[in-house]
Design a protein around this motif. Structure first.
Motif, mmCIF file in Angstrom:
data_model
loop_
_atom_site.group_PDB
_atom_site.id
_atom_site.type_symbol
_atom_site.label_atom_id
_atom_site.label_comp_id
_atom_site.label_asym_id
_atom_site.label_seq_id
_atom_site.Cartn_x
_atom_site.Cartn_y
_atom_site.Cartn_z
ATOM 1 N N TYR A 192 0.819 -1.214 0.000
ATOM 2 C CA TYR A 192 0.000 0.000 0.000
ATOM 3 C C TYR A 192 0.854 1.266 0.000
ATOM 4 O O TYR A 192 0.450 2.304 -0.523
ATOM 5 N N LYS A 193 2.031 1.192 0.600
ATOM 6 C CA LYS A 193 2.898 2.363 0.689
ATOM 7 C C LYS A 193 3.686 2.615 -0.592
ATOM 8 O O LYS A 193 4.136 3.730 -0.858
ATOM 9 N N MET A 194 3.879 1.574 -1.395
ATOM 10 C CA MET A 194 4.692 1.701 -2.607
ATOM 11 C C MET A 194 3.919 2.355 -3.744
ATOM 12 O O MET A 194 2.717 2.155 -3.887
ATOM 13 N N SER A 195 4.639 3.114 -4.552
ATOM 14 C CA SER A 195 4.073 3.670 -5.775
ATOM 15 C C SER A 195 4.391 2.739 -6.941
ATOM 16 O O SER A 195 5.101 1.737 -6.783
ATOM 17 N N GLU A 196 3.871 3.078 -8.126
ATOM 18 C CA GLU A 196 4.153 2.253 -9.310
ATOM 19 C C GLU A 196 5.644 2.238 -9.629
ATOM 20 O O GLU A 196 6.185 1.213 -10.056
ATOM 21 N N TRP A 197 6.312 3.367 -9.403
ATOM 22 C CA TRP A 197 7.743 3.436 -9.688
ATOM 23 C C TRP A 197 8.542 2.597 -8.695
ATOM 24 O O TRP A 197 9.553 1.999 -9.051
ATOM 25 N N HIS A 198 8.066 2.553 -7.474
ATOM 26 C CA HIS A 198 8.695 1.662 -6.499
ATOM 27 C C HIS A 198 8.573 0.208 -6.956
ATOM 28 O O HIS A 198 9.519 -0.586 -6.816
ATOM 29 N N ALA A 199 7.403 -0.139 -7.482
ATOM 30 C CA ALA A 199 7.172 -1.507 -7.944
ATOM 31 C C ALA A 199 8.105 -1.860 -9.101
ATOM 32 O O ALA A 199 8.679 -2.957 -9.142
ATOM 33 N N VAL A 200 8.260 -0.927 -10.037
ATOM 34 C CA VAL A 200 9.161 -1.166 -11.171
ATOM 35 C C VAL A 200 10.588 -1.352 -10.680
ATOM 36 O O VAL A 200 11.306 -2.262 -11.132
ATOM 37 N N ALA A 201 11.013 -0.498 -9.746
ATOM 38 C CA ALA A 201 12.370 -0.608 -9.207
ATOM 39 C C ALA A 201 12.560 -1.939 -8.481
ATOM 40 O O ALA A 201 13.625 -2.576 -8.589
ATOM 41 N N LEU A 202 11.545 -2.382 -7.766
ATOM 42 C CA LEU A 202 11.650 -3.640 -7.030
ATOM 43 C C LEU A 202 11.704 -4.822 -7.982
ATOM 44 O O LEU A 202 12.411 -5.808 -7.722
ATOM 45 N N ILE A 203 10.974 -4.748 -9.086
ATOM 46 C CA ILE A 203 11.030 -5.812 -10.095
ATOM 47 C C ILE A 203 12.440 -5.916 -10.672
ATOM 48 O O ILE A 203 13.007 -7.012 -10.796
ATOM 49 N N ILE A 204 13.020 -4.761 -11.034
ATOM 50 C CA ILE A 204 14.382 -4.747 -11.583
ATOM 51 C C ILE A 204 15.369 -5.300 -10.568
ATOM 52 O O ILE A 204 16.247 -6.106 -10.905
ATOM 53 N N LEU A 205 15.229 -4.884 -9.306
ATOM 54 C CA LEU A 205 16.120 -5.371 -8.251
ATOM 55 C C LEU A 205 15.960 -6.881 -8.050
ATOM 56 O O LEU A 205 16.951 -7.606 -7.894
ATOM 57 N N SER A 206 14.732 -7.358 -8.066
ATOM 58 C CA SER A 206 14.476 -8.792 -7.876
ATOM 59 C C SER A 206 15.126 -9.617 -8.972
ATOM 60 O O SER A 206 15.788 -10.632 -8.695
ATOM 61 N N VAL A 207 14.961 -9.187 -10.216
ATOM 62 C CA VAL A 207 15.548 -9.913 -11.341
ATOM 63 C C VAL A 207 17.068 -9.872 -11.280
ATOM 64 O O VAL A 207 17.752 -10.877 -11.526
ATOM 65 N N ALA A 208 17.616 -8.696 -10.937
ATOM 66 C CA ALA A 208 19.071 -8.550 -10.866
ATOM 67 C C ALA A 208 19.662 -9.444 -9.773
ATOM 68 O O ALA A 208 20.672 -10.123 -9.987
ATOM 69 N N VAL A 209 19.040 -9.437 -8.607
ATOM 70 C CA VAL A 209 19.522 -10.269 -7.507
ATOM 71 C C VAL A 209 19.403 -11.745 -7.852
ATOM 72 O O VAL A 209 20.314 -12.543 -7.587
ATOM 73 N N MET A 210 18.311 -12.103 -8.469
ATOM 74 C CA MET A 210 18.104 -13.504 -8.852
ATOM 75 C C MET A 210 19.150 -13.954 -9.869
ATOM 76 O O MET A 210 19.710 -15.051 -9.753
ATOM 77 N N HIS A 211 19.429 -13.119 -10.849
ATOM 78 C CA HIS A 211 20.438 -13.458 -11.864
ATOM 79 C C HIS A 211 21.826 -13.538 -11.237
ATOM 80 O O HIS A 211 22.624 -14.421 -11.570
ATOM 81 N N SER A 242 4.073 -16.467 -5.565
ATOM 82 C CA SER A 242 3.663 -15.380 -4.675
ATOM 83 C C SER A 242 2.155 -15.157 -4.742
ATOM 84 O O SER A 242 1.494 -14.997 -3.704
ATOM 85 N N LEU A 243 1.613 -15.155 -5.944
ATOM 86 C CA LEU A 243 0.176 -14.979 -6.108
ATOM 87 C C LEU A 243 -0.585 -16.121 -5.446
ATOM 88 O O LEU A 243 -1.596 -15.908 -4.761
ATOM 89 N N TYR A 244 -0.097 -17.353 -5.640
ATOM 90 C CA TYR A 244 -0.766 -18.508 -5.042
ATOM 91 C C TYR A 244 -0.732 -18.447 -3.517
ATOM 92 O O TYR A 244 -1.754 -18.710 -2.849
ATOM 93 N N VAL A 258 5.805 -7.288 -4.259
ATOM 94 C CA VAL A 258 6.515 -7.212 -2.971
ATOM 95 C C VAL A 258 6.930 -8.599 -2.513
ATOM 96 O O VAL A 258 8.095 -8.839 -2.161
ATOM 97 N N LEU A 259 5.983 -9.534 -2.508
ATOM 98 C CA LEU A 259 6.308 -10.895 -2.086
ATOM 99 C C LEU A 259 7.225 -11.580 -3.093
ATOM 100 O O LEU A 259 7.983 -12.493 -2.742
ATOM 101 N N GLY A 260 7.186 -11.109 -4.342
ATOM 102 C CA GLY A 260 8.038 -11.680 -5.376
ATOM 103 C C GLY A 260 9.519 -11.475 -5.120
ATOM 104 O O GLY A 260 10.341 -12.236 -5.636
ATOM 105 N N PHE A 261 9.862 -10.462 -4.302
ATOM 106 C CA PHE A 261 11.280 -10.237 -4.002
ATOM 107 C C PHE A 261 11.870 -11.368 -3.154
ATOM 108 O O PHE A 261 12.862 -11.990 -3.565
ATOM 109 N N PRO A 262 11.307 -11.677 -1.979
ATOM 110 C CA PRO A 262 11.846 -12.832 -1.244
ATOM 111 C C PRO A 262 11.627 -14.144 -1.981
ATOM 112 O O PRO A 262 12.452 -15.063 -1.881
ATOM 113 N N ALA A 263 10.534 -14.244 -2.730
ATOM 114 C CA ALA A 263 10.293 -15.472 -3.498
ATOM 115 C C ALA A 263 11.359 -15.663 -4.565
ATOM 116 O O ALA A 263 11.814 -16.786 -4.816
ATOM 117 N N ALA A 264 11.787 -14.567 -5.212
ATOM 118 C CA ALA A 264 12.835 -14.652 -6.226
ATOM 119 C C ALA A 264 14.157 -15.079 -5.611
ATOM 120 O O ALA A 264 14.902 -15.877 -6.198
#
Length: 282
Positions: free
Chosen positions: A185-204, A242-244, A266-272
């Protein structure tokens, strides 16, 4: 042949079995202890939708079988052995959950049978994962086992399943907490995009770039192929898990599509991270 000679191998097998069970109980404690002491997990056992809980238990079985193939109590030669190990791990997780919830005073006589069964069943899922993971993390494999392990090269589909196991295991730790929804709820759309990029980068990085023990060698096709062929599908698996998990715990009920997407990210970050680390620890 003397009696001592015939009893020797049987005694060694019994000792090996008991040692494996001990590692299983240790793994169940280490990996599930945070959830044993999380208030949201106690309450979930009371009010979680029973059909969703049963589905989670049913999904848990094939994942345990696959996990047993890669990191069971012992090296197996047939799927029946993996099914047996999965059953043992489930039993260890069940007994560990009963003991810990009772010792911590989270199961009392004045509770209804439905509440008690719900609490135990919910905690059994992560504890059973820990029981099998404890075998590979806490134990020292024999040389023969290592040689056998080298022949068990997982297929691409198995790799995705392993990522699913890692994502499910780690996401179970945080998905029930209110903080997950609060962050979304606290995150904006740009926060979400940044978190997606961070999640993928950390996972790789976990999978290829940082050279952890068990890291997958970079394929000959190059980094772009590795990113598109492994990292992106792996992150997609993490988002699906995460969705499940959010749906299972009722976190998506009566929520708007935007908030569901944000919560999944958000949950996708620890899941990744769990998906990437799954291959490292098996």
């Amino acid at each position: 042949m003397t009696k001592a000679e015939t009893a020797g191998p049987a005694g060694q097998d019994l000792k090996k079995t008991l040692r494996g069970l001990g590692r299983g109980f240790g793994g169940a404690l280490i990996f599930a202890l945070p959830m044993f002491m999380t208030m949201e997990m106690w309450w979930l056992g009371f009010y979680i939708d029973r059909s969703r809980l049963v589905l989670l238990l049913l999904v848990n079985i094939p994942l345990l079988v696959l996990l047993s193939y890669h990191a069971g109590f012992e090296r197996t030669a047939a799927w029946q052995d993996d099914l047996c190990d999965a059953g043992i791990a489930f039993g260890i997780g069940l007994m560990t959950s009963i003991v810990m919830l009772t010792v911590l005073g989270l199961i009392t006589r004045d509770m209804t049978a439905d509440e008690i069964i719900g609490k135990i069943a919910l905690q059994t899922v992560p504890a059973s994962f820990g029981a099998l993971l404890g075998s590979s993390q806490l134990g020292i494999q024999d040389v023969d086992d290592d040689e056998d392990a080298s022949t068990k090269t997982p297929s691409y589909l198995s790799e995705l399943f392993l990522r699913c196991i890692g994502a499910l295991f780690l996401s179970l730790n945080v998905a029930p907490t209110e903080e997950m929804v609060l962050i979304s709820y606290k995150m904006s759309e740009w926060h979400a995009v940044a978190l997606i990029i961070l999640s993928v980068a950390v996972m790789h990085g976990f999978t290829y770039a940082l050279a952890f023990r068990g890291s997958i060698p970079l394929p000959k096709e190059g980094r772009l192929h590795a990113f598109l062929h492994d990292t992106v599908p792996g992150y997609a698996v993490a988002l699906g898990v995460s969705l499940y998990v959010l749906w299972t715990f009722g976190q998506t009920d009566d929520a708007s599509l935007t908030h569901i997407v944000m919560a999944v990210v958000v949950l996708g970050f620890p899941a990744a991270i769990g998906a990437a680390a799954a291959r490292l620890i098996l």
